[in-house]
Scaffold this motif. Structure first.
Motif, mmCIF file in Angstrom:
data_model
loop_
_atom_site.group_PDB
_atom_site.id
_atom_site.type_symbol
_atom_site.label_atom_id
_atom_site.label_comp_id
_atom_site.label_asym_id
_atom_site.label_seq_id
_atom_site.Cartn_x
_atom_site.Cartn_y
_atom_site.Cartn_z
ATOM 1 N N GLY A 105 -10.044 21.675 -12.046
ATOM 2 C CA GLY A 105 -10.028 22.146 -10.668
ATOM 3 C C GLY A 105 -11.236 22.990 -10.332
ATOM 4 N N SER A 106 -11.660 23.843 -11.268
ATOM 5 C CA SER A 106 -12.780 24.734 -11.006
ATOM 6 C C SER A 106 -14.111 24.011 -10.996
ATOM 7 N N ARG A 107 -14.156 22.794 -11.528
ATOM 8 C CA ARG A 107 -15.416 22.065 -11.599
ATOM 9 C C ARG A 107 -15.600 21.110 -10.419
ATOM 10 N N LEU A 108 -14.591 20.973 -9.580
ATOM 11 C CA LEU A 108 -14.728 20.139 -8.398
ATOM 12 C C LEU A 108 -15.402 20.946 -7.297
ATOM 13 N N GLN A 109 -16.278 20.290 -6.542
ATOM 14 C CA GLN A 109 -16.986 20.987 -5.476
ATOM 15 C C GLN A 109 -16.053 21.356 -4.331
ATOM 16 N N GLU A 110 -14.993 20.630 -4.166
ATOM 17 C CA GLU A 110 -14.000 20.942 -3.147
ATOM 18 C C GLU A 110 -12.679 20.327 -3.576
ATOM 19 N N ALA A 111 -11.593 20.833 -3.022
ATOM 20 C CA ALA A 111 -10.278 20.323 -3.412
ATOM 21 C C ALA A 111 -10.118 18.868 -2.967
ATOM 22 N N PRO A 112 -9.462 18.037 -3.792
ATOM 23 C CA PRO A 112 -9.206 16.654 -3.374
ATOM 24 C C PRO A 112 -8.389 16.612 -2.086
ATOM 25 N N VAL A 113 -8.692 15.669 -1.230
ATOM 26 C CA VAL A 113 -7.954 15.510 0.020
ATOM 27 C C VAL A 113 -7.513 14.059 0.159
ATOM 28 N N SER A 114 -6.400 13.853 0.835
ATOM 29 C CA SER A 114 -5.901 12.498 1.085
ATOM 30 C C SER A 114 -6.648 11.884 2.261
ATOM 31 N N LEU A 115 -7.014 10.636 2.109
ATOM 32 C CA LEU A 115 -7.666 9.915 3.198
ATOM 33 C C LEU A 115 -6.581 9.436 4.166
ATOM 34 N N PRO A 116 -6.697 9.771 5.444
ATOM 35 C CA PRO A 116 -5.656 9.367 6.391
ATOM 36 C C PRO A 116 -5.473 7.853 6.410
ATOM 37 N N SER A 117 -4.243 7.409 6.315
ATOM 38 C CA SER A 117 -3.956 5.975 6.399
ATOM 39 C C SER A 117 -4.038 5.529 7.856
ATOM 40 N N MET B 16 0.842 -1.191 0.000
ATOM 41 C CA MET B 16 0.000 0.000 0.000
ATOM 42 C C MET B 16 0.874 1.237 0.000
ATOM 43 N N ASP B 17 1.483 1.498 -1.144
ATOM 44 C CA ASP B 17 2.401 2.625 -1.237
ATOM 45 C C ASP B 17 1.767 3.819 -1.923
ATOM 46 N N ARG B 18 0.447 3.781 -2.158
ATOM 47 C CA ARG B 18 -0.247 4.889 -2.800
ATOM 48 C C ARG B 18 -1.286 5.465 -1.843
ATOM 49 N N SER B 19 -1.477 6.783 -1.904
ATOM 50 C CA SER B 19 -2.452 7.437 -1.047
ATOM 51 C C SER B 19 -3.831 7.393 -1.689
ATOM 52 N N VAL B 20 -4.838 7.163 -0.881
ATOM 53 C CA VAL B 20 -6.216 7.235 -1.343
ATOM 54 C C VAL B 20 -6.675 8.686 -1.217
ATOM 55 N N ILE B 21 -7.248 9.228 -2.286
ATOM 56 C CA ILE B 21 -7.748 10.595 -2.233
ATOM 57 C C ILE B 21 -9.256 10.595 -2.398
ATOM 58 N N ARG B 22 -9.898 11.636 -1.858
ATOM 59 C CA ARG B 22 -11.333 11.796 -1.972
ATOM 60 C C ARG B 22 -11.623 13.113 -2.672
ATOM 61 N N LEU B 23 -12.501 13.080 -3.668
ATOM 62 C CA LEU B 23 -12.919 14.312 -4.339
ATOM 63 C C LEU B 23 -14.430 14.268 -4.531
ATOM 64 N N SER B 24 -15.025 15.439 -4.704
ATOM 65 C CA SER B 24 -16.480 15.544 -4.834
ATOM 66 C C SER B 24 -16.852 16.129 -6.179
ATOM 67 N N HIS B 25 -17.882 15.524 -6.794
ATOM 68 C CA HIS B 25 -18.397 16.045 -8.057
ATOM 69 C C HIS B 25 -19.800 15.512 -8.275
ATOM 70 N N ARG C 97 -13.262 11.467 10.995
ATOM 71 C CA ARG C 97 -13.889 10.486 11.854
ATOM 72 C C ARG C 97 -13.492 9.105 11.370
ATOM 73 N N GLN C 98 -13.105 8.229 12.303
ATOM 74 C CA GLN C 98 -12.614 6.905 11.927
ATOM 75 C C GLN C 98 -13.680 6.131 11.158
ATOM 76 N N GLU C 99 -14.949 6.271 11.556
ATOM 77 C CA GLU C 99 -15.980 5.478 10.914
ATOM 78 C C GLU C 99 -16.355 5.994 9.540
ATOM 79 N N ASP C 100 -15.763 7.118 9.108
ATOM 80 C CA ASP C 100 -16.106 7.680 7.807
ATOM 81 C C ASP C 100 -15.486 6.909 6.651
ATOM 82 N N THR C 101 -14.528 6.059 6.904
ATOM 83 C CA THR C 101 -13.940 5.289 5.819
ATOM 84 C C THR C 101 -15.010 4.400 5.201
ATOM 85 N N PRO C 102 -15.346 4.591 3.925
ATOM 86 C CA PRO C 102 -16.440 3.829 3.314
ATOM 87 C C PRO C 102 -16.044 2.375 3.072
#
Length: 222
Positions: free
Chosen positions: A33-45, A1-10, A214-219
């Protein structure tokens, strides 16, 4: 698992992936970038380098787990880190003091940063406890059921609580309060990661009032 999981909204969807796709997998619109509802963020490992922690209980795959992975079926091993990242752990040969081998594990902090008195005493408590006859193979043999690495960690924590004038914790309370919530997060994260590896992304309806980290937010992909 050497890659980060990111979350973005659209388009009212939350998309989990390793990198921003060219097009939205839900509506097909080109993603800028302008069409995303929010900037992509990394999901904490859920994993951390145990040698860069201090005063933590650590959970890692057992030494005989060849893949060194948290797959939900392999045995796990536990240890306690001192203030410099040396990991004390109990094995068939007694207590080991390891400066490597715990680079990918689950960390459970045992001391708040503002507990200066306990931080100052932690290493002395850990050394004295580890040198006790209970963990000397000449006096007590390692037993997979009732005298193992987890027994070592729990009894150490309870010895610290006793020295600080506080009540001890049962195995059940300690497991359910400190270990299981983090292991559930590991299971969710692994499932999500593997789903993205196979399908490139995972998508759910957007939660408008998301509370970050929140820990339980991981889908969990179905």
């Amino acid at each position: 698992m050497d890659r980060s999981v990111i979350r973005l909204s659209h388009c009212q969807k939350e998309i989990f992936c390793f990198s921003v796709p060219d097009e939205c997998p839900s509506c097909g619109e080109e993603l800028k970038g302008s069409r995303l509802q929010e900037a992509p963020v990394s999901l904490p490992s859920p994993f951390t380098n145990g040698h860069k922690t201090s005063c933590c209980l650590l959970v890692a795959p057992a030494h005989d787990n060849i893949s060194r992975d948290f797959d939900g079926t392999s045995d796990l091993h536990t240890g306690i880190s001192n203030t410099t990242g040396v990991v004390y752990n109990y094995t068939h040969g007694g207590v080991r003091r390891e400066q490597s081998g715990w680079e990918r594990c689950v960390s459970v902090p045992m001391v708040r940063p503002d507990m200066f008195h306990l931080l100052a005493q932690w290493d002395r408590y850990l050394d004295r406890f580890s040198d006790g006859p209970m963990w000397d193979p000449a006096w007590h043999r390692f037993n997979e059921e009732d005298h193992n690495c987890f027994s070592f960690c729990l009894q150490f924590v309870n010895s610290v609580l006793a020295a600080e004038g506080r009540s001890s914790l049962s195995r059940e309370t300690f497991t359910h309060s400190f270990i299981l919530p983090r292991m559930r997060r590991v299971s969710k994260y692994n499932t999500l990661y593997e789903h993205i590896q196979r399908h490139q992304y995972y998508m759910v309806d957007r939660q408008v009032d998301r509370q970050e980290d929140r820990q339980e937010d991981t889908p969990v992909p179905s």
